[in-house]
Motif scaffolding. Structure first.
Motif, PDB file in Angstrom:
ATOM      1  N   ASP A  55     -22.752  35.696  20.229  1.00 18.75           N
ATOM      2  CA  ASP A  55     -24.028  36.303  19.846  1.00 18.75           C
ATOM      3  C   ASP A  55     -24.141  36.463  18.335  1.00 18.75           C
ATOM      4  O   ASP A  55     -25.185  36.203  17.739  1.00 18.75           O
ATOM      5  CB  ASP A  55     -24.207  37.663  20.521  1.00 18.75           C
ATOM      6  CG  ASP A  55     -24.468  37.562  22.003  1.00 18.75           C
ATOM      7  OD1 ASP A  55     -24.796  36.452  22.475  1.00 18.75           O
ATOM      8  OD2 ASP A  55     -24.345  38.589  22.690  1.00 18.75           O
ATOM      9  N   LYS A  56     -23.048  36.904  17.713  1.00 24.14           N
ATOM     10  CA  LYS A  56     -23.048  37.122  16.267  1.00 24.14           C
ATOM     11  C   LYS A  56     -23.305  35.807  15.516  1.00 24.14           C
ATOM     12  O   LYS A  56     -24.137  35.753  14.608  1.00 24.14           O
ATOM     13  CB  LYS A  56     -21.714  37.721  15.829  1.00 24.14           C
ATOM     14  CG  LYS A  56     -21.638  38.052  14.348  1.00 24.14           C
ATOM     15  CD  LYS A  56     -20.296  38.656  14.001  1.00 24.14           C
ATOM     16  CE  LYS A  56     -19.324  37.513  13.810  1.00 24.14           C
ATOM     17  NZ  LYS A  56     -18.047  37.919  13.253  1.00 24.14           N
ATOM     18  N   THR A  58     -24.677  33.032  16.742  1.00 28.93           N
ATOM     19  CA  THR A  58     -26.009  32.523  17.083  1.00 28.93           C
ATOM     20  C   THR A  58     -27.084  33.243  16.274  1.00 28.93           C
ATOM     21  O   THR A  58     -28.008  32.607  15.751  1.00 28.93           O
ATOM     22  CB  THR A  58     -26.284  32.677  18.589  1.00 28.93           C
ATOM     23  OG1 THR A  58     -25.264  31.984  19.315  1.00 28.93           O
ATOM     24  CG2 THR A  58     -27.641  32.121  18.969  1.00 28.93           C
ATOM     25  N   ASN A  59     -26.969  34.553  16.167  1.00 28.01           N
ATOM     26  CA  ASN A  59     -27.936  35.322  15.380  1.00 28.01           C
ATOM     27  C   ASN A  59     -27.873  34.950  13.903  1.00 28.01           C
ATOM     28  O   ASN A  59     -28.910  34.867  13.237  1.00 28.01           O
ATOM     29  CB  ASN A  59     -27.707  36.817  15.557  1.00 28.01           C
ATOM     30  CG  ASN A  59     -28.127  37.305  16.929  1.00 28.01           C
ATOM     31  OD1 ASN A  59     -28.973  36.693  17.579  1.00 28.01           O
ATOM     32  ND2 ASN A  59     -27.530  38.391  17.375  1.00 28.01           N
ATOM     33  N   ALA A  60     -26.670  34.736  13.388  1.00 31.10           N
ATOM     34  CA  ALA A  60     -26.522  34.343  11.987  1.00 31.10           C
ATOM     35  C   ALA A  60     -27.192  32.993  11.744  1.00 31.10           C
ATOM     36  O   ALA A  60     -27.859  32.791  10.724  1.00 31.10           O
ATOM     37  CB  ALA A  60     -25.046  34.287  11.605  1.00 31.10           C
ATOM     38  N   ALA A  62     -29.690  31.725  13.521  1.00 33.48           N
ATOM     39  CA  ALA A  62     -31.136  31.916  13.667  1.00 33.48           C
ATOM     40  C   ALA A  62     -31.749  32.559  12.422  1.00 33.48           C
ATOM     41  O   ALA A  62     -32.910  32.287  12.094  1.00 33.48           O
ATOM     42  CB  ALA A  62     -31.429  32.765  14.897  1.00 33.48           C
ATOM     43  N   LEU A  63     -30.981  33.398  11.743  1.00 38.98           N
ATOM     44  CA  LEU A  63     -31.474  34.051  10.532  1.00 38.98           C
ATOM     45  C   LEU A  63     -31.363  33.163   9.300  1.00 38.98           C
ATOM     46  O   LEU A  63     -31.765  33.563   8.211  1.00 38.98           O
ATOM     47  CB  LEU A  63     -30.714  35.360  10.295  1.00 38.98           C
ATOM     48  CG  LEU A  63     -30.972  36.464  11.325  1.00 38.98           C
ATOM     49  CD1 LEU A  63     -30.040  37.647  11.088  1.00 38.98           C
ATOM     50  CD2 LEU A  63     -32.426  36.904  11.265  1.00 38.98           C
ATOM     51  N   GLY A  64     -30.802  31.982   9.472  1.00 35.85           N
ATOM     52  CA  GLY A  64     -30.707  31.043   8.362  1.00 35.85           C
ATOM     53  C   GLY A  64     -29.512  31.276   7.449  1.00 35.85           C
ATOM     54  O   GLY A  64     -29.472  30.756   6.341  1.00 35.85           O
ATOM     55  N   GLN A  65     -28.547  32.046   7.916  1.00 33.03           N
ATOM     56  CA  GLN A  65     -27.355  32.292   7.113  1.00 33.03           C
ATOM     57  C   GLN A  65     -26.476  31.049   7.101  1.00 33.03           C
ATOM     58  O   GLN A  65     -26.652  30.140   7.910  1.00 33.03           O
ATOM     59  CB  GLN A  65     -26.579  33.495   7.658  1.00 33.03           C
ATOM     60  CG  GLN A  65     -27.369  34.785   7.563  1.00 33.03           C
ATOM     61  CD  GLN A  65     -26.636  35.944   8.221  1.00 33.03           C
ATOM     62  OE1 GLN A  65     -25.599  35.776   8.830  1.00 33.03           O
ATOM     63  NE2 GLN A  65     -27.217  37.129   8.104  1.00 33.03           N
TER      64      GLN A  65
END
Length: 105
Positions: A55-56, A58-60, A62-65
């Motif tokens: 999850d961590k 995937t979220n990173a 998605a946020l463009g990190q």
């Protein structure tokens, strides 16, 4: 009967613990005995850790990190395989319980 490896051995091996050796090694006087509930608890924690890591990442992404796509996909697949194996382990345990309950006394 439950056959094969535990679904959590992959995750616990990554976490630095070996569930199989904990179960099969007989403790001597000074060693603590590992109970089934502790092994199950550690396995569920390892499953949760893999899900959180996926999850961590995937979220990173998605946020463009700045995250490597390969790492995200590998973490996602590991979490998926671990969850599927845990579900199958649960199904086999329920089947075994139901079979025991059907036995004649």
């Amino acid at each position: 009967m439950i056959n094969g490896i535990s679904p959590f051995q992959v995750q616990s091996a990554q976490a630095g613990t070996n569930v199989t050796s904990q179960i099969h090694n007989k403790p001597t006087g000074s060693e603590n005995q590992v109970s089934f509930s502790n092994v199950l608890k550690d396995s569920i924690n390892a499953l949760n850790q893999s899900q959180n890591e996926s999850d961590k990442l995937t979220n990173a992404l998605a946020l463009g990190q700045d995250v490597n796509l390969d790492e995200v996909m590998i973490a996602s697949q590991k979490a998926s395989v671990t969850l599927t194996a845990a579900t199958e382990f649960r199904n086999k345990a329920v089947e075994a319980y139901q079979e025991i309950m059907r036995m004649q006394m």
